[in-house]
Every structure is written in structure tokens, then in C-alpha cells.
Design a protein around this motif. Structure first.
Motif, PDB file in Angstrom:
ATOM      1  N   CYS A 135       0.825  -1.208   0.000  1.00 15.70           N
ATOM      2  CA  CYS A 135       0.000   0.000   0.000  1.00 15.70           C
ATOM      3  C   CYS A 135       0.862   1.262   0.000  1.00 15.70           C
ATOM      4  CB  CYS A 135      -0.879  -0.004   1.249  1.00 15.70           C
ATOM      5  SG  CYS A 135      -1.968   1.414   1.322  1.00 15.70           S
ATOM      6  N   LEU A 136       0.367   2.271  -0.671  1.00 16.03           N
ATOM      7  CA  LEU A 136       1.096   3.540  -0.715  1.00 16.03           C
ATOM      8  C   LEU A 136       0.313   4.673  -0.072  1.00 16.03           C
ATOM      9  CD1 LEU A 136       2.680   3.583  -4.277  1.00 16.03           C
ATOM     10  CD2 LEU A 136       3.855   3.376  -2.105  1.00 16.03           C
ATOM     11  N   HIS A 137      -0.952   4.426   0.179  1.00 15.56           N
ATOM     12  CA  HIS A 137      -1.791   5.474   0.753  1.00 15.56           C
ATOM     13  C   HIS A 137      -1.193   5.937   2.083  1.00 15.56           C
ATOM     14  CE1 HIS A 137      -5.271   7.362   2.626  1.00 15.56           C
ATOM     15  NE2 HIS A 137      -5.792   7.458   1.419  1.00 15.56           N
ATOM     16  N   CYS A 163      -8.667  -0.063   2.957  1.00 10.45           N
ATOM     17  CA  CYS A 163      -8.514   0.073   1.512  1.00 10.45           C
ATOM     18  C   CYS A 163      -9.844  -0.184   0.826  1.00 10.45           C
ATOM     19  CB  CYS A 163      -7.461  -0.892   0.999  1.00 10.45           C
ATOM     20  SG  CYS A 163      -7.406  -0.960  -0.779  1.00 10.45           S
ATOM     21  N   THR A 206     -12.045   1.969  -1.930  1.00 12.76           N
ATOM     22  CA  THR A 206     -12.001   1.563  -3.331  1.00 12.76           C
ATOM     23  C   THR A 206     -13.234   0.799  -3.782  1.00 12.76           C
ATOM     24  OG1 THR A 206     -10.848  -0.437  -2.687  1.00 12.76           O
ATOM     25  CG2 THR A 206      -9.494   1.429  -3.336  1.00 12.76           C
ATOM     26  N   CYS A 244      -9.176   6.604  -2.876  1.00 10.53           N
ATOM     27  CA  CYS A 244      -7.715   6.557  -2.874  1.00 10.53           C
ATOM     28  C   CYS A 244      -7.212   6.976  -4.242  1.00 10.53           C
ATOM     29  CB  CYS A 244      -7.232   5.151  -2.541  1.00 10.53           C
ATOM     30  SG  CYS A 244      -5.458   4.990  -2.665  1.00 10.53           S
ATOM     31  N   HIS A 285      -5.478   4.455  -6.413  1.00  2.08           N
ATOM     32  CA  HIS A 285      -6.361   3.506  -7.058  1.00  2.08           C
ATOM     33  C   HIS A 285      -7.071   4.155  -8.239  1.00  2.08           C
ATOM     34  CE1 HIS A 285     -10.110   1.077  -7.363  1.00  2.08           C
ATOM     35  NE2 HIS A 285      -9.229   0.116  -7.266  1.00  2.08           N
ATOM     36  N   CYS A 326      -1.410   2.543  -7.564  1.00  2.00           N
ATOM     37  CA  CYS A 326      -1.346   1.590  -6.461  1.00  2.00           C
ATOM     38  C   CYS A 326      -0.629   0.310  -6.884  1.00  2.00           C
ATOM     39  CB  CYS A 326      -2.750   1.242  -5.981  1.00  2.00           C
ATOM     40  SG  CYS A 326      -2.751  -0.108  -4.819  1.00  2.00           S
ATOM     41  N   PHE A 356      -2.940  -3.041  -6.583  1.00  2.00           N
ATOM     42  CA  PHE A 356      -3.904  -3.304  -7.641  1.00  2.00           C
ATOM     43  C   PHE A 356      -3.237  -3.439  -8.998  1.00  2.00           C
ATOM     44  CE2 PHE A 356      -6.879  -1.864  -4.409  1.00  2.00           C
ATOM     45  CZ  PHE A 356      -7.836  -2.851  -4.528  1.00  2.00           C
TER      46      PHE A 356
HETATM   47  S1  SF4 Z   1      -5.762   1.333  -3.342  1.00  2.40           S
HETATM   48 FE1  SF4 Z   1      -3.667   0.773  -2.950  1.00  2.40          FE
HETATM   49  S2  SF4 Z   1      -2.727   2.589  -2.176  1.00  2.40           S
HETATM   50 FE2  SF4 Z   1      -4.905   2.911  -2.026  1.00  2.40          FE
HETATM   51  S3  SF4 Z   1      -5.438   2.246  -0.006  1.00  2.40           S
HETATM   52 FE3  SF4 Z   1      -5.699   0.491  -1.293  1.00  2.40          FE
HETATM   53  S4  SF4 Z   1      -3.764  -0.550  -1.213  1.00  2.40           S
HETATM   54 FE4  SF4 Z   1      -3.410   1.464  -0.401  1.00  2.40          FE
END
Ligand code: SF4
Ligand SMILES: [Zn+2]
Ligand SMILES: [Zn+2]
Lengths: 370, 795
Positions: free
Chosen positions: B115-117, B133, B137, B154, B157, B189, B192
Motif C-alpha cells: 500500500c502507498l496510501h 482500503c 475503493t 484513494c 487507485h 497503487c 492493484f
Molecule cells: S488502493 Fe492501494 S494505495 Fe490505495 S489504499 Fe488500497 S492498497 Fe493502499
């Protein structure tokens, strides 16, 4: 506690219009009787009972106290149902709302008992299922009017489909019975198999122990010097034993027999020798007469004479031993050919014992798992 | 190095190759050609991963089918390692071929790692990351956003949607690190990206669970085609992974929380009925059509994972009595209340799913069929209700999963209710174990779906156990020995202490002071002669604790302390990693250390003690499982009845595979060396169950030693191994010339063999024909005659 009582009150009259979104909060009647306020802490075996008239729960003491003398009114505030002693039972579910729902379902299921096979298509069956479910919901949670309607539908259906319901019921019972029987049979079979497995394992263990003992015995009994050779034989296994046996053809048969030979039998035979004393000066030589048999009452003039003589009847001796001794002496030496004896010695006997030991060892190696 | 196996050109990114690597490749190719499964055992530290990758990549690039590779390993770090190897391989290939191949390799791991969020990635637990997440999403959230509502999403995403769906990342091999970097640069992301690119990859590397756990597999792996090559690396524990993926435990607490979950659903339904009834109606309409219809979004944003349902079931309509939301909620409540009642029983109960279902039906009028749909129905409902606090629904999901499993599988499962934690416990703490007994169930879809499945590990002996337990047939089943020019490891079995009394951790004697003292003695002696690091494995935490405290009393530890630092593994991961840290430092500084750990603990599975980190490994006692466990007993019974595997055989196999794992910890390559000690009387009889590469090096004279003799041998070993030594090429490692020579030799032998075979066949046919003519009437005798003659010819 007042909460609980109030809860009960709020659900009044249960048989009537109830919105049962609050069912979860009625669970906790578990530890205190709402009627006499006894807590479980004081009475470990406290048992709660309900009456399907109104599903108000109370402890068995209260039930006895209130209803033993005939029908009485429910002690819950605002509940005006008249309850009888014999209507009380313990609840299966902790959530009495579910208890009640299931009671209703039982009634519905007894009437709406069609199976998938009774319908043309799966869709029809599903629609039927939904219809039944809707009806059940009306019966359980519906308003007064809905409930009455549902009740009427139920009765109508029952009247219209009497024959089929009866048939399905019978079939259902049969199927249940079959299933139950099958389950039971399976369980029994599984149990038997388990017992069998345990028995096998034990057998194995016992045999292992026996074998080990037999080995030790054979080593312990061996005359000086022979014990070690036996141990070696045992290690080298059956093949080596066969090699030794070629010198004594009779023994080979015994060795091949070992596989089938009951090991317990083997041990008893040895015991018979050991039995007479802790030490056997004859090295396991067999004294059982082979050329004659000792009967129980041997008739001979000389024996009669001896029996009459005091000298041959001292305390602690058996007269039969004298006769046995006599017979032995009479036959001693028959069938002994000194030349042969010189070649083979009593080796035949020893070789035989050794090969049996080897056989056991071979079996034993396989069995000693752990 | 470049060479051909049959017609297949293989590029191997090292100038030299081990003979066993070559043999491994040959067998692997044979398997792929024949389109079957195989079990291969190759010693640790002989470059198994690169061998696999180079052959399979060569295979997929050379043949027109371009079969995809799915490489499964156990841990995230192993996956990353494999990705790096693959990267190296592809670089080498590009150099040799003079062009970049059209190739994409990706790894997949959990959101937690990818994850990058900025705020989501900081959550501690993986479940929370997943849940948060999803709440950003989910499909309906995006719908809302499109409608202009103000919802949080996000950005990483959202950006993905503007890219070409089949080209989210450029060609090449993407390790996790490089993927994270790329994601950060392009604000997309990584999780994904990897998930969606799965179908467009040549090589996928991820953990077992993505393929085995039916709850995940359905989502992640469903689009993979049938001719994929599936590899399970480090697969010695695969049966347990399979079993765990289908087993659940239910506690009173989880039921309580599930009830709360039901309550939530109910409230939400009421709310929705007032505000947005159309949604509920839509769902209902779809469910009438069938599960698939309702669930066209069995997709990446799905809220939860469900156990796999047979395909035909998915096409079927949802049973009428759980189609409506409130009906289903009532259904769930009844089921949960039933379970609560069952939990009140104060005696141990074990029953089959079938008898459970019968009882359930009798008391709640819940039928099997709607129960099977439970998990899917719940997913659909949660999605319809647009619930985002999925974490709260987890216990309810668990119950629903349990419902589906119990109604789907009749055989191979067992319900065990244990009211008390232990036999001595006073306060009940009931747990309902729903345990899978049959490892084959979880892995069956894999074997059925993919034509070539490779099961491989450093320790997977006895090989025939795995096909038996997992229910497949292997076309190739091979164990490779380790070719060595000198003896670089010394396996020994110690059966007696220095006082000649036999040593064992069997239950009867394990706490005898004599035995404990003998083990203590063994530890001190080896601590004295071993350079640097030394690892000791015990069969269980319990035993380790008791023996350590006894050693303390006997002064053993003080004695060991003179030579080495003592460190102990604990069930706490943090503490253990601290201990390992200290251990490493001590080994590097020359103080030396002893690591005391447990044969089934974390250390024994994942930590390498290469080179100075482990010069001696001692396995104290045979690491048997705790046989009093009811679940284990049930599994043993199942194995006996279904697969004819005897209980003792299985226990012994299981113990030995763990022992072998422990031993393998210290030898991580051919330039490594170490002493391996198995210290228990019972090991002597279990020698044959060790992997070939160990048992082959275990001399008869070194099995059944006393401590003193073993110490003598070890001392000699350390002395010889310390001599300078030039690895002479040709035996344990081949250059290209030696490889060619070997290939020629093999080819020659093969020709000879074929010729001989042909000749023999011809002769046998002649003889048979002759015999047949002589005695046309008596079949039986003819056979005997013929055989005898053939035998005579053979001589
Ligand atoms: S879409 Fe990717 S970056 Fe965003 S919250 Fe989910 S895992 Fe994290
Ligand atoms: Zn009372
Ligand atoms: Zn009442």
C-alpha cells in the motif's frame, strides 16, 4: 434486574403484536430469576423454565411454588396469561425470541413440508420457499392482523393438502429414520475400526515385548559361550540362520515355521524347563520319555512290593517318582549311538534354538517401531 | 552458461552448474513434456530456485504455448528473493540473446506490504489495511464519487483507471521494491497494479495461500489458464497449509460478536428500507436469477472472501427462503443462537458434518442448501447495504464461512467441541473446531485445474508420502543427492550419553536426571569444540523450559557459558528476533553463541544459520507432535481409514521432516560446512526417513554413537575441514565442458540401454513364441518355463 422485568413487560403480550427487534437483549435471564431474584451464585443448579404460552422465563422453584396447586396467572407484570404446570419446559435457545420462532416454525414445517421434487422447476420451489418464509415471518413478527391472516392461510393449506402433507410426513419420517440408521451404522463401523486399530497396535506392542523377552531368555539360558553366538545370529538375521541350519536339516523346518509359530507357545515351552528349578544342569535337555508313556497306576509285582515298604514312602516324596525313576533307568541308553553323538553332539538341539531365536529377531526388527 | 536439454536451449546465468541442478532440470523438463505432476527433493543451498526459473523460463520462451509460470513460496521474503533471481536471469538472457524478450514477471503480496496510501499503509494489522482500503475503493464508493458526492477515495487507485488495463506497468521483472518505487513515481497503487496485471504476466510469484486458500484463490487466481505451470517451493509443509486454509475455530466470543454483526445488519436494513428501498429490491431481483448474476462483481473490490462453491451451485438460484434480506438475517440469527446453545455443553463432542446438520435441522429447521449459500449471500448483502466497516463484520463472516463449509463438505471434516482449554481447567472456555482432516480437499482444485504441478523442497522425504496425502499421481518423483568433493557436513546419530546410558526424549524418560544430565553433557562438549555459532532444537517449548531449568540446577548452563553465549527462542516474535540479533553479533565477534530453539517454532522454519552462524546443529529428541490433541487424533484416524497411512508412520514421518528441516538450517550451500547431530536413541531406527542427501552421508559407523565418540568425530571433522582446499571442478561443480561430457556420456549410455532393451525384448519374444509352440495346451506351465529360460538368458 428491573431492566429485565421491564423488558418482559415491554414484550407484552408476546402472543400478540410484538416487534422483536429487541430479542437480543432478553438473553441474559441466565443468571437471575426475574421473579424471585435468586441469583445463580447462590444456587448453582438453578434451572430456568419457560411456558410457550408467553415465553416468560422463571426458575423451577418459582414454577413449583406458583403452579403446583393448579393453573395460575403469569407472575410477570402485565402478563395476563394463565399458565399450567405441565406447560413448562426448559428452553433450548438462550434467546427466547428464537425459541418462540422455532416453535412456530415447527408448526409451519409440519404443514408446509413439500420437497423440491414436488415442484416442476427450481424456480417454483424457490417461490414456494419464499412464500412459506413470508408466512412464518408474519406469524412470528407480524402485526395482529397479519398474524391472523397467516394463521388462516396455514389452516387453509392444511385442509386443502391433507393427503399430500400426510404422505410427505411419512416419507420424511422414513427418510429421517434411514438417515439416522445410516449415521448410527457408520458410527458403529468407525468405532469398530478404531477398536480394531487399537487392538492391532497393542498386539504389536505386546508381541514386541514378548519377542524381546524371548530374546533375553534365550540369551540368559544359553550355556556359557553359546549366548554370544546366538546374539550374533540374531543380528545377522534369517539368512545367516538358514546357513547354520543346513548342517541340521531337521532344524530348517523349524526355522521356516517360525513365521507362523506362535511366539507365546515358544515361551511356554522354555518355561516348562525352567519351571523345575532356577538352574538347569542339563542345559534344557528334554526328559520326557519318548519310548514309553507313564500311566497313572502302573501295575507290577515289584512296584506293589515297594509301595508297601516304608522306606519308599517318606513324607514329602511322591511314590510315582520312584516308578518314573525306575522306568527311566530301564530305558536309559536305548537308541543312543555313541558314534553319532560324537559327530553332532547335542548341537542339534542348540542349532534349533538358535535358529528360532534368529527367526524371532527377524520378526522383531520389523516390529520395533519406536 | 548455455546448453541444450534435448532440443531445449537453456540459458543458465552462472558460468558453472552443479550436477544435481542439471539432473533437476532434466527431470523437470520430463515432467513438463508429459504434462503431469512431480515431487522433487533437492538439498538446500544448491540453487533450487534459479534452476527452476531458468528451465521454466527457457521452456516458456522456446515452445509456442508460452505456458505461464505460477511460482508459490512460503513467505514474503522468499517471494522477493525469487523475484530478484528472476530479474538476474532475465538480464542474463537479454545479454546473451542480444534483445529484451517480451516478458513480464510480477510478485503479489498483501496490501499491507504494497500500500502507498499515506494513512492506510500505517495501520498495524493487515486486516485493517485491507478493510480501510476496501472502504476507499469499493465499487459503490466510486459510483458515489462519479455522481459527485463527497466521498473519500484513494488517488493511487483512481489513477489506475486512466491507464490501459493490460499495460499498467512496462515489461520486465518487478520486485516488490521496484514496484513500490514505480508506484510512487507514477502515483498508482502497486497492489492493484499487480492484481490486475496477473493475467498479463509470464511469471507470477506469490505465496501458497493465493492458490490454496479457497477463500482467496477464487479471486486472485481464477483467470489463470489451464496450461500454467504451478510450482510449490519449500513445500514440505504444504499439507498443513491446505488443512489450515479450510479449518475454522468458533468461540463464544466470536459468536457474541457475530450476534452484534447481525444486529448491525438488521438496523442497516431498516434504515435502507426507509431511505433507499430500491437497492434492496434490485438485489432481490438479482438473487432470483442466481448467485452469479448477483455477483458479477466477484471482483477485486469484493468485501470478503468466500470459500469456493462448486460452479454449478453458483449458477443456481439462491434458495427462496434467504432471498430477502430480512429473511436471511433471521436465518443467520437462528444459526448463531443454535451454535451458542451447542457451546453450552460441558463435554467433549466430536461429530461429522452430516450428524451436525441433522441435529441442526431438527432444532432450527435450517436446511443444508441455504446453509451452503450462506457466505455468498452475506457478501451480497454487505455489498448491497454498502457497509464499509467490514472489520466489525469479520466474526459474522467467519460464522457464514463455517456454515458454507459445513454444508458443502461431508467427508474429510470433523467438528470437535472442546469445552475446556485443558484437562485441568476449571472455567469453561468452549471452542468449536471445525477441522479439515484431508489435505487433498484444498489442493484438489489446483491439481485438477493445472496440468503441471511441481512440488519441491529441500526436505520432502519420504517422497511417496506427499502424493498419497494430497491425492495426486506424480509422473516424476526424485530425490537428488548432494555432489561433494569432500565431506562438508557430518551427520551423526547419538544414542548414548557419555556414561553409555541411552538418551531419549520419549515421554517415560525425558525428565530423568540421568538423561537430562547426559543431554547437558552433550551440549557442553559440543559448545566447547564448535567454532562460532551453534543451534540446538528441542521437541517443544514445554520441554525446553523444563530441561533448561534442570540444567540451571546442574550447573550445565554455567559450563556452556564459558564457551558461548546462550540465547533462547520464545513464542514472542519480537523477543526471538532480538535474541537472533544478539546471536548473530556474538557469532561475528568471535564470542560464539548457542541458540536454543524449538523444532516446530519460527526459527526452525525460516531462519538460516549459514556459515559462521551455524557450525553445529543438535536436534535433541525426535520432534513428535503432541499426540494428545484431539484434532491430531482425528486426523490420524482419517489418514488411517482413508489413505491407509498408519498412525505411527505418519507421526514418524512428520517428526522426521521437522528434524530434517532443523538439520538443513546450518547447511545453506556447498561452500558451507557443519556438524549435524541427532541426539536420541530413537533416531537410529528412523534413519531411512531422512532426505537422501543427508542419509547418504550418514555413515554406518556414525549412527549410534555415544557422546564421547561423537565429539571425537566432530573434532576430527572440524580439523580437516579447516585445511585449505581448492574446490576441484568436475565432481561437485561442472563447467560447460564437463557438462557436455556428461551429456555425451548419458546419450551414449542411453543408446546402449535402448539397444540392450530392444535386444532383450526380441529375445524374450522369441523364447515365448518357442515355448508357446512346445506347449500349446498348458498356459501355466508355459509361463514358468518361459520365465525360467528368460532368466537363464539374462545370466
Ligand atoms: S488502493 Fe492501494 S494505495 Fe490505495 S489504499 Fe488500497 S492498497 Fe493502499
Ligand atoms: Zn425464581
Ligand atoms: Zn407471561
Amino acid at each position: 434486574m428491573s431492566r429485565k422485568a421491564a423488558m418482559g413487560g415491554a414484550r407484552q403480550p408476546v402472543g400478540g403484536a410484538t416487534t422483536t427487534t429487541t430479542t437480543t437483549s432478553t438473553i441474559s435471564t441466565e443468571d437471575m430469576c426475574p421473579v424471585c431474584k435468586t441469583i445463580r451464585y447462590l444456587n448453582k443448579d438453578m434451572e430456568f423454565l419457560i411456558n410457550p404460552e408467553c415465553y416468560h422465563s422463571m426458575c423451577s422453584n418459582c414454577v413449583n411454588r406458583l403452579f403446583n396447586d393448579g393453573p395460575n396467572q403469569c407472575p410477570y407484570a402485565g402478563c395476563n396469561k394463565t399458565l399450567r404446570r405441565k406447560g413448562f419446559r426448559s428452553a433450548f435457545f438462550g434467546d427466547l425470541g428464537v425459541e418462540r420462532e422455532v416453535d412456530i416454525r415447527r408448526r409451519v414445517a409440519a404443514v408446509f413440508n413439500q420437497g423440491e421434487d414436488d415442484f416442476e422447476t427450481t424456480t417454483d420451489y424457490n417461490n414456494y420457499l419464499q412464500m412459506v418464509e413470508d408466512l412464518t415471518f408474519d406469524l412470528v413478527f407480524g402485526t395482529d392482523r397479519k398474524r391472523q391472516e397467516a394463521e388462516a392461510t396455514l389452516q387453509r393449506w392444511e385442509a386443502e393438502h391433507t393427503a399430500q402433507i400426510e404422505q410427505n410426513r411419512r416419507q420424511g419420517r422414513e427418510a429421517d429414520e434411514m438417515a439416522r440408521r445410516r449415521l448410527r451404522a457408520e458410527k458403529d463401523a468407525a468405532r469398530l475400526r478404531r477398536i480394531e486399530a487399537v487392538r492391532e497396535a497393542e498386539e504389536e506392542k505386546r508381541e514386541r515385548a514378548l519377542t524381546r523377552e524371548a530374546e533375553l531368555d534365550s540369551i540368559a539360558q544359553a550355556p556359557e559361550g553359546q549366548g554370544s553366538s546366538r546374539v550374533q545370529l540374531k543380528r545377522r538375521g534369517l539368512a545367516a540362520a538358514a546357513g547354520v541350519n543346513s548342517a541340521a536339516p531337521v532344524a530348517t523346518a523349524a526355522a521356516t515355521d517360525v513365521g507362523k509359530l506362535s511366539i507365546r507357545g515358544l515361551k511356554e515351552k522354555k518355561k516348562a524347563v525352567v519351571h523345575e528349578g532356577p538352574y538347569d544342569p542339563f542345559g534344557g535337555l528334554d526328559f520326557t520319555p519318548s519310548r514309553y508313556r507313564l500311566g497313572p497306576d502302573l501295575k507290577h509285582q515289584r512296584i506293589e512290593d515297594l509301595r508297601a515298604t516304608m522306606r519308599y514312602n517318606p513324607g514329602g516324596f511322591r511314590f510315582e517318582d520312584w516308578t518314573a525313576q525306575l522306568m527311566f533307568e530301564a530305558f536309559a541308553g536305548l537308541g543312543v549311538f555313541v558314534e553319532d553323538e560324537k559327530e553332532v553332539g547335542i548341537g542339534l538341539e542348540a542349532g534349533r534354538v538358535a535358529s528360532i531365536g534368529a527367526g524371532i529377531a527377524a520378526v522383531g526388527d520389523r516390529m520395533e517401531l519406536d | 552458461m548455455e546448453f541444450n536439454i534435448d532440443d531445449l536451449p537453456v540459458l543458465f546465468p552462472y558460468p558453472r552448474i552443479y550436477p544435481e541442478q542439471y539432473a533437476y532440470m532434466c527431470d523437470l523438463k520430463k515432467t513438463l513434456d508429459s504434462g503431469g505432476h512431480c515431487v522433487l527433493e533437492m538439498p538446500s543451498g544448491t540453487g533450487k530456485t534459479i534452476t527452476l526459473l531458468s528451465l521454466i523460463v527457457a521452456y516458456q520462451q522456446y515452445y509456442p504455448e508460452h505456458r505461464k509460470l505460477i511460482y508459490c513460496s512460503r513467505t514474503m521474503s522468499e517471494v522477493e528473493k525469487a523475484l530478484v533471481e528472476l530479474k538476474g536471469l532475465m538480464k542474463f538472457r537479454a545479454e546473451r540473446l542480444g534483445r529484451e524478450e517480451d516478458f513480464r514477471g510480477l510478485g503479489l503480496t498483501s496490501r499491507k506490504n504494497l500500500c502507498l496510501h499515506p494513512s492506510v499503509k500505517r495501520e498495524k494489522s493487515g486486516n485493517l489495511v485491507d478493510a480501510r482500503c476496501r472502504s476507499l475503493t469499493a465499487g459503490f464508493i466510486r459510483d458515489k464519487k462519479e455522481k459527485g458526492e463527497d466521498v473519500e477515495t484513494c488517488i493511487y487507485h483512481d489513477n489506475l483507471d486512466s491507464l490501459e488495463p493490460h499495460n499498467l506497468v512496462p515489461n520486465g521483472v518487478w520486485s516488490f521494491n521496484s514496484l513500490l518505487q514505480y508506484g510512487e513515481q507514477h502515483k498508482q497503487c502497486p497492489y492493484f497494479t499487480a492484481r490486475r496485471m496477473m493475467q498479463f504476466c509470464n511469471v507470477i510469484i506469490y505465496s501458497y495461500h493465493y492458490l490454496l486458500d479457497p477463500k482467496i484463490a477464487e479471486r486472485v487466481s481464477k483467470d489463470l489458464s489451464k496450461d500454467c505451470i504451478v510450482v510449490f517451493d519449500e513445500a514440505h509443509n504444504i499439507d498443513n497449509v491446505c488443512i489450515e486454509s479450510l479449518s475454522t475455530d468458533i468461540t463464544e466470543d466470536s459468536l457474541r460478536r457475530a450476534t452484534r454483526g447481525v444486529q448491525n445488519l438488521e438496523n442497516r436494513i431498516n434504515e435502507m428500507r426507509d431511505s433507499d428501498e430500491q437497492k434492496l429490491k434490485d438485489e432481490y431481483e438479482k438473487l432470483v436469477e442466481g448467485l452469479r448474476g448477483a455477483d458479477e462483481a466477484r471482483q477485486e473490490d469484493a468485501f470478503m472472501s468466500n470459500p469456493v462453491l462448486p460452479d454449478d451451485l453458483l449458477k443456481e438460484a439462491v434458495p427462496g427462503n434467504i432471498r430477502r434480506a430480512e429473511h436471511f438475517v433471521g436465518f443467520l440469527r437462528r444459526f448463531i443462537e443454535y451454535l451458542k446453545t451447542r457451546m453450552k455443553v460441558r463435554q467433549v463432542i466430536s461429530e461429522t458434518p452430516e450428524s451436525f446438520l441433522a441435529h441442526l435441522k431438527e432444532y432450527t429447521f435450517i436446511e443444508k442448501k441455504p446453509l451452503r449459500f450462506c457466505a455468498e449471500r452475506l457478501t451480497s448483502l454487505i455489498r448491497t447495504l454498502e457497509l464499509t466497516n467490514i472489520e466489525d463484520q469479520r466474526p459474522l463472516q467467519e460464522v457464514a464461512t463455517f456454515a458454507t463449509l459445513v454444508a458443502t463438505y461431508e467427508k474429510g471434516f470433523l467438528l470437535i467441541l472442546e469445552p475446556y482449554e485443558s484437562d485441568t481447567a476449571e472455567v469453561p472456555n468452549p471452542v468449536l473446531h471445525f477441522t479439515c482432516l484431508d489435505a487433498a480437499i484444498a489442493i484438489k482444485p489446483v491439481f485438477e485445474r493445472f496440468s503441471s504441478v511441481v512440488i519441491t523442497s529441500g526436505t520432502i522425504s519420504p517422497l511417496e508420502m506427499y502424493p498419497k496425502m494430497l491425492g495426486f499421481t506424480a509422473v516424476v518423483q526424485e530425490s537428488y543427492s548432494m555432489s561433494l568433493t569432500r565431506r562438508s557436513f557430518l551427520p551423526m546419530i547419538i544414542t548414548r550419553g557419555s556414561d553409555q546410558a541411552s538418551i531419549s526424549t520419549s515421554f517415560q524418560v525425558r525428565n530423568e536426571p540421568g538423561v537430562v544430565r547426559n543431554y547437558g553433557n552433550l551440549l557442553t562438549e559440543f559448545a566447547r569444540i564448535t567454532p562460532d555459532g551453534m543451534v540446538v532444537f528441542f521437541p517443544s517449548y514445554l520441554y525446553m523450559e523444563s530441561i533448561i531449568s534442570m540444567w540451571q540446577g546442574m550447573g550445565v548452563l554455567d559450563e556452556v557459558w564459558k564457551y558461548k553465549l546462550i540465547l533462547v527462542e520464545t513464542p514472542d516474535a519480537q523477543e526471538t528476533s532480538m535474541a537472533l540479533q544478539t546471536y548473530r553479533t556474538a557469532c561475528c565477534k568471535g564470542r560464539g553463541a548457542v541458540m536454543l530453539c524449538v523444532a516446530r517454532g519460527k526459527v526452525s522454519e525460516g531462519i538460516d544459520f549459514d556459515h559462521q552462524y551455524g557450525r553445529t546443529v543438535i536436534c535433541i529428541g525426535v520432534p513428535f507432535q503432541y499426540t494428545e490433541s484431539r484434532i491430531l487424533k482425528a486426523r490420524l484416524e482419517f489418514l488411517r481409514e482413508t489413505y491407509r497411512i498408519r498412525e505411527n508412520d505418519f507421526l514418524s514421518f512428520d517428526a522426521m521432516r521437522h528434524a530434517a528441516q532443523c538439520l538443513g538450517r546450518v547447511l545453506r550451500g556447498k561452500d558451507d560446512y557443519g556438524v549435524m547431530v541427532l541426539a536420541d536413541r530413537r533416531f537410529e531406527r528412523k534413519r531411512a526417513q531422512l532426505p537422501k542427501w543427508i542419509s547418504q552421508r550418514l555413515l554406518d559407523s556414525e549412527a549410534g554413537l555415544s557422546t564421547d565418540m561423537a565429539v571425537g568425530s566432530a573434532r576430527r571433522f572440524f580439523k580437516t575441514i579447516a585445511q585449505p582446499f581448492a574446490d576441484d571442478e568436475g565432481v561437485s561443480i561442472w563447467g560447460i565442458d564437463q557438462l557436455r561430457a556428461h551429456q555425451e556420456k548419458m546419450a551414449g549410455e542411453q543408446i546402449l540401454e535402448l539397444q540392450a532393451q530392444a535386444q532383450q525384448n526380441a529375445m524374450a519374444a522369441q523364447v515365448a513364441a518357442a515355448a508357446h509352440e512346445e506347449r500349446p495346451d498348458s498356459d501355466y506351465e508355459m509361463d514358468e518355463e518361459g520365465e525360467a529360460e528368460m532368466m537363464a538368458l539374462g545370466v
